[in-house]
Design a protein around this motif. Structure first.
Motif, PDB file in Angstrom:
ATOM      1  N   THR A   1       0.670  -1.244  -0.138  1.00 45.47           N
ATOM      2  CA  THR A   1      -0.103   0.378  -0.129  1.00 45.47           C
ATOM      3  C   THR A   1       0.603   1.068   0.295  1.00 45.47           C
ATOM      4  O   THR A   1       0.368   1.836  -1.125  1.00 45.47           O
ATOM      5  CB  THR A   1      -1.181   0.455   0.919  1.00 45.47           C
TER       6      THR A   1
ATOM      7  N   SER B   1      -5.052  -3.400  -3.210  1.00 47.94           N
ATOM      8  CA  SER B   1      -4.379  -3.369  -4.379  1.00 47.94           C
ATOM      9  C   SER B   1      -4.520  -2.834  -5.961  1.00 47.94           C
ATOM     10  O   SER B   1      -3.418  -3.379  -6.526  1.00 47.94           O
ATOM     11  CB  SER B   1      -3.337  -4.276  -3.429  1.00 47.94           C
TER      12      SER B   1
ATOM     13  N   ILE C   1      -4.880 -13.557 -10.616  1.00 47.84           N
ATOM     14  CA  ILE C   1      -4.405 -14.631 -10.845  1.00 47.84           C
ATOM     15  C   ILE C   1      -4.817 -16.378 -11.262  1.00 47.84           C
ATOM     16  O   ILE C   1      -6.125 -15.652 -10.346  1.00 47.84           O
ATOM     17  CB  ILE C   1      -3.520 -14.730  -9.600  1.00 47.84           C
TER      18      ILE C   1
ATOM     19  N   TRP D   1       2.711   2.312  -2.763  1.00 48.80           N
ATOM     20  CA  TRP D   1       1.924   2.400  -4.293  1.00 48.80           C
ATOM     21  C   TRP D   1       1.605   3.662  -4.383  1.00 48.80           C
ATOM     22  O   TRP D   1       1.348   4.301  -5.034  1.00 48.80           O
ATOM     23  CB  TRP D   1       0.888   1.533  -4.789  1.00 48.80           C
ATOM     24  N   ASN D   2       0.943   3.927  -2.929  1.00 52.79           N
ATOM     25  CA  ASN D   2      -0.216   5.118  -2.621  1.00 52.79           C
ATOM     26  C   ASN D   2       0.569   6.205  -2.398  1.00 52.79           C
ATOM     27  O   ASN D   2       0.601   6.633  -0.970  1.00 52.79           O
ATOM     28  CB  ASN D   2      -1.310   4.664  -2.262  1.00 52.79           C
TER      29      ASN D   2
ATOM     30  N   ASN E   1      -7.992  -2.036  12.393  1.00 46.82           N
ATOM     31  CA  ASN E   1      -6.432  -1.791  12.037  1.00 46.82           C
ATOM     32  C   ASN E   1      -5.174  -3.429  11.449  1.00 46.82           C
ATOM     33  O   ASN E   1      -5.135  -4.715  12.462  1.00 46.82           O
ATOM     34  CB  ASN E   1      -5.486  -2.584  13.814  1.00 46.82           C
TER      35      ASN E   1
HETATM   36  C1  FAD Z   1      -4.475   4.915   1.557  1.00 49.57           C
HETATM   37  C2  FAD Z   1      -4.644   3.643   2.234  1.00 49.57           C
HETATM   38  C3  FAD Z   1      -3.926   4.290   3.412  1.00 49.57           C
HETATM   39  C4  FAD Z   1      -4.751   2.615   4.320  1.00 49.57           C
HETATM   40  N1  FAD Z   1      -4.563   3.060   5.879  1.00 49.57           N
HETATM   41  C5  FAD Z   1      -4.515   2.214   7.150  1.00 49.57           C
HETATM   42  C6  FAD Z   1      -4.654   2.525   8.615  1.00 49.57           C
HETATM   43  O1  FAD Z   1      -3.889   4.221   8.615  1.00 49.57           O
HETATM   44  N2  FAD Z   1      -5.243   1.259   9.116  1.00 49.57           N
HETATM   45  C7  FAD Z   1      -5.155   1.102   8.663  1.00 49.57           C
HETATM   46  O2  FAD Z   1      -5.141  -0.189   9.624  1.00 49.57           O
HETATM   47  N3  FAD Z   1      -4.922   0.304   6.772  1.00 49.57           N
HETATM   48  C8  FAD Z   1      -4.555   1.321   6.181  1.00 49.57           C
HETATM   49  N4  FAD Z   1      -4.601   0.725   5.125  1.00 49.57           N
HETATM   50  C9  FAD Z   1      -5.415  -1.000   4.561  1.00 49.57           C
HETATM   51  C10 FAD Z   1      -3.945  -1.381   3.581  1.00 49.57           C
HETATM   52  O3  FAD Z   1      -3.990  -1.847   3.009  1.00 49.57           O
HETATM   53  C11 FAD Z   1      -3.166  -2.369   4.715  1.00 49.57           C
HETATM   54  O4  FAD Z   1      -3.035  -1.111   6.468  1.00 49.57           O
HETATM   55  C12 FAD Z   1      -2.061  -3.069   5.159  1.00 49.57           C
HETATM   56  O5  FAD Z   1      -1.232  -1.482   4.497  1.00 49.57           O
HETATM   57  C13 FAD Z   1      -2.106  -4.065   4.140  1.00 49.57           C
HETATM   58  O6  FAD Z   1      -1.060  -4.622   3.838  1.00 49.57           O
HETATM   59  P1  FAD Z   1      -0.787  -6.111   2.881  1.00 49.57           P
HETATM   60  O7  FAD Z   1       0.451  -6.229   3.319  1.00 49.57           O
HETATM   61  O8  FAD Z   1      -1.750  -6.710   3.446  1.00 49.57           O
HETATM   62  O9  FAD Z   1      -1.684  -5.700   1.394  1.00 49.57           O
HETATM   63  P2  FAD Z   1      -0.561  -4.493   0.381  1.00 49.57           P
HETATM   64  O10 FAD Z   1      -0.629  -3.526   1.028  1.00 49.57           O
HETATM   65  O11 FAD Z   1      -1.871  -3.994  -0.567  1.00 49.57           O
HETATM   66  O12 FAD Z   1       0.515  -5.875  -0.119  1.00 49.57           O
HETATM   67  C14 FAD Z   1       0.444  -6.086  -1.028  1.00 49.57           C
HETATM   68  C15 FAD Z   1       0.978  -6.766  -2.133  1.00 49.57           C
HETATM   69  O13 FAD Z   1       1.275  -7.355  -3.026  1.00 49.57           O
HETATM   70  C16 FAD Z   1       1.175  -7.463  -4.412  1.00 49.57           C
HETATM   71  N5  FAD Z   1       0.131  -8.022  -5.653  1.00 49.57           N
HETATM   72  C17 FAD Z   1      -0.542  -8.464  -5.543  1.00 49.57           C
HETATM   73  N6  FAD Z   1      -1.214  -9.253  -6.588  1.00 49.57           N
HETATM   74  C18 FAD Z   1       0.675  -9.717  -6.332  1.00 49.57           C
HETATM   75  C19 FAD Z   1       0.678 -10.696  -7.794  1.00 49.57           C
HETATM   76  N7  FAD Z   1      -0.215 -11.313  -8.423  1.00 49.57           N
HETATM   77  N8  FAD Z   1       2.276 -10.535  -7.780  1.00 49.57           N
HETATM   78  C20 FAD Z   1       3.049 -10.392  -6.997  1.00 49.57           C
HETATM   79  N9  FAD Z   1       2.800  -9.435  -6.167  1.00 49.57           N
HETATM   80  C21 FAD Z   1       1.821  -8.950  -6.288  1.00 49.57           C
HETATM   81  C22 FAD Z   1       1.427  -5.170  -4.201  1.00 49.57           C
HETATM   82  O14 FAD Z   1       2.334  -5.369  -5.379  1.00 49.57           O
HETATM   83  C23 FAD Z   1       1.391  -4.775  -3.161  1.00 49.57           C
HETATM   84  O15 FAD Z   1       2.781  -4.795  -3.301  1.00 49.57           O
HETATM   85  C24 FAD Z   1      -4.695   1.859   4.105  1.00 49.57           C
HETATM   86  C25 FAD Z   1      -5.240   1.791   2.517  1.00 49.57           C
HETATM   87  C26 FAD Z   1      -4.924   2.676   1.663  1.00 49.57           C
HETATM   88  C27 FAD Z   1      -4.841   2.466   0.221  1.00 49.57           C
END
Ligand code: FAD
Length: 552
Positions: A52, A152, A398, A55-56, A444
């Motif tokens: 997140t 994402s 996928i 990218w953001n 969270n």
């Molecule tokens: C602007 C914004 C603010 C946010 N603020 C908060 C907050 O304050 N508190 C909170 O709890 N949550 C918040 N969130 C939610 C946030 O997404 C999560 O907190 C957390 O960062 C998610 O982590 P993750 O690893 O699960 O997913 P992500 O951080 O989305 O990571 C997933 C990764 O997988 C990769 N990926 C996906 N598909 C594939 C593929 N097929 N092959 C290879 N790589 C792939 C992507 O490129 C990405 O890098 C926010 C979201 C956004 C968009």
């Protein structure tokens, strides 16, 4: 189970576990599994860690859960040593933190960047997954963990003429790495969810003129962001054990806050108003915890919604604009509540215009303008703050094939079906982190990520210790869980909103309430109980046994 061979150069790449994604979920999954001695490969389509926060990169991007809580808890040294500079850290600071974690725990050698996973196919004889990467190679692994993120898959709206627009087009969820300046430009911004609400005030300060195209107004509470002093951090660190315990075990949403013991209608008007005022002054997401029934009882909810509408009316001077900014079509909190810094105030600026695209949807985008309501709004640059295909979007990209060649997309055509949000029947040894059917985006997320990752790490070790080869959600257990997730959702006001929790922002996506609303603490207890009962509801098999059964 042991590593067969780990080679980046050869064609044969075999791991115990392949993890997809290097956001907070993938990074912690990697750390846990490596600590347990598994061979792990993480594939990340971006060029760096952080998900997140990689990218953001839009102006104003920051977390909305306070940083002292929106951070990993698995390492006490890390949480004692990392200095958050603000109550809500900005995107660059959170990305620095993610990079610090990657270095501190030596994660990078196990992550292959710039590589997307295109397909995963389960080999029933070998009980392993074959994974195809965007560089055309394959890897095999006993387990695959989808840490692909709930937010994402940035959603580009399907608007006529968008491709013919002559100026720059930006999506908040896929923002350029280089500095973007809007100085002297007429900017159009479509979308007033969390990303729009965060970026509008910052873009308005730079742009010659900002036109905000709004379909649905959102309830937003002041963030009251402020620098964190050394004393603030020290005070918080002292109570970290209790904060983290509470967030995991007691909180509904994984956030340390007071637990209200009264409903909104238990107080008289004055008392209620002063409680809302106090929470408005304090700022932040916990506005909905003033009372214990705001997400359950419409009359109670109305008192909070009215309060916020009155605040908007007080702030925004132009009556028509103020009216447009006041949400009325859904209960407060049933779409993710936003927090902001001067969002409503920004509409008092002479260089900002709000355009209602609910009544008059955008007809088309012209090379230099957005046409709606029979009028052309001239712009030089366009920002799409149109959100994500949430929770399922990145998984759906996928090509995942489980038993008998069943694809996950076909199985989920009517909406995602999982057991505990962790696995889906027919897809053995495939885990999802914060998947649909778990508290996920209602919490969270770092609390939920850590809980899922720990549970997955435990079960994978459990299987190794017992020489088990395959684990799969039982259909009956999954059906019961899906019914439970729905039942709990429909005891609340949440399904009344056309939200991305329901898939309502994506044309054609099935309407189903995706996250589990039963609360982070109770959900953790359910997962722990399932594990304590020998992973009740999951079938676990040893290849030897399966072969004997097949032969008999
Ligand atoms: C602007 C914004 C603010 C946010 N603020 C908060 C907050 O304050 N508190 C909170 O709890 N949550 C918040 N969130 C939610 C946030 O997404 C999560 O907190 C957390 O960062 C998610 O982590 P993750 O690893 O699960 O997913 P992500 O951080 O989305 O990571 C997933 C990764 O997988 C990769 N990926 C996906 N598909 C594939 C593929 N097929 N092959 C290879 N790589 C792939 C992507 O490129 C990405 O890098 C926010 C979201 C956004 C968009």
């Amino acid at each position: 189970m042991s590593a067969l061979s780990i080679s980046d150069r050869g064609e044969s790449r075999n791991y115990d576990v392949v993890v997809v994604g290097a956001g907070f979920a993938g990074m912690y999954m990697l750390h846990r599994l490596r600590g347990l001695g598994f061979s792990v490969r993480v594939y990340e389509q971006g060029s760096g860690v952080g998900g997140t926060w990689y990218w953001n990169r839009y102006p104003g991007a920051r977390c909305d859960v306070e940083s002292m809580q929106y951070s990993y808890s698995f390492s006490d040294e890390l949480q004692q040593e990392w200095d958050w500079s603000e109550r809500y850290a900005s995107q660059p600071e959170i990305l620095r933190y993610a990079n610090h974690v990657a270095d501190r725990f030596n994660l990078r050698p196990h992550i292959q960047f710039d590589t997307a996973i295109k397909a995963c196919s389960f080999d029933e004889d070998a009980n392993s997954w074959s994974v195809t990467t965007s560089d055309g190679r394959t890897a095999t692994a006993r387990f695959v963990v989808l840490a692909t993120g709930c937010l994402s898959n940035a959603r580009r709206p399907d608007i006529r003429g968008l491709d013919r627009f002559k100026g720059a087009v930006y999506h908040t969820g896929n923002w350029p790495h280089e500095e973007v300046s809007f100085a002297g430009l007429r900017v159009g911004l479509i979308g007033t969810g969390s990303s729009g609400i965060q970026s509008v005030p910052v873009i308005a300060e730079q742009a010659k003129h900002l036109t905000v195209f709004q379909r649905t107004p959102n309830y937003s509470i002041p963030a009251r962001n402020a620098p964190l002093s050394a004393e603030d951090r020290a005070a918080f660190r002292k109570i970290y054990p209790e904060v983290r315990r509470f967030a995991r075990e007691e909180a509904k949403n994984g956030i340390y806050t007071e637990v209200p013991d009264r409903g909104a209608l238990d107080d008289g008007d004055n008392e209620r108003r002063s409680k809302y005022e106090a929470r408005w002054a304090k700022g932040g997401l916990t506005f909905m915890s003033v009372y214990n029934n705001l997400s359950l009882d419409k009359a109670a909810n109305d008192t909070a919604a009215d309060f916020v509408r009155e605040k908007i009316a007080d702030i925004v001077r132009d009556r028509a604009t103020s009216k447009l900014l006041q949400p009325t079509s859904y209960p407060i909190g049933t779409k993710r509540i936003c927090i902001d810094t001067d969002y409503f105030e920004t509409f008092n600026r002479p260089n900002v215009t709000l355009v209602d695209i609910k009544t008059n949807p955008i007809e088309e985008i012209l090379p230099h303008a957005v046409r709606t309501g029979g009028k052309d709004y001239e712009i030089d640059a366009l920002v799409l703050a149109t959100g994500f295909d949430a929770m399922t979007g990145s998984v759906a990209k996928i090509d995942i094939r489980g038993r008998d060649g069943l694809t996950l997309n076909r199985k989920w055509a009517e909406g995602p079906k999982t057991y505990l949000g962790l696995m889906s029947a027919g897809f053995p040894n495939l885990f999802i982190v914060t998947g649909p059917g778990s508290p996920s985006v209602l919490s969270n997320m770092i609390v939920s990520i850590e809980q899922h990752v720990d549970w997955i790490a435990d079960v994978v070790s459990h299987m190794r210790d017992r020489k088990l080869d395959a684990m799969e959600a039982e259909q009956g257990a999954e059906d019961k869980w899906v019914a439970h997730v729905n039942e709990v959702a429909y005891t609340t006001l949440y399904p009344q909103a056309n939200s991305w929790y329901m898939g309502a922002n994506i044309p054609g996506k099935p309407r189903i309430f995706m996250p589990y609303i039963g609360g982070v603490g109770p959900y953790r207890q359910i997962c722990n109980d399932v594990a304590a009962k020998g992973y009740e509801g999951f079938a676990m098999t040893r290849a030897e046994e399966a072969r004997k059964v097949a032969a008999s």
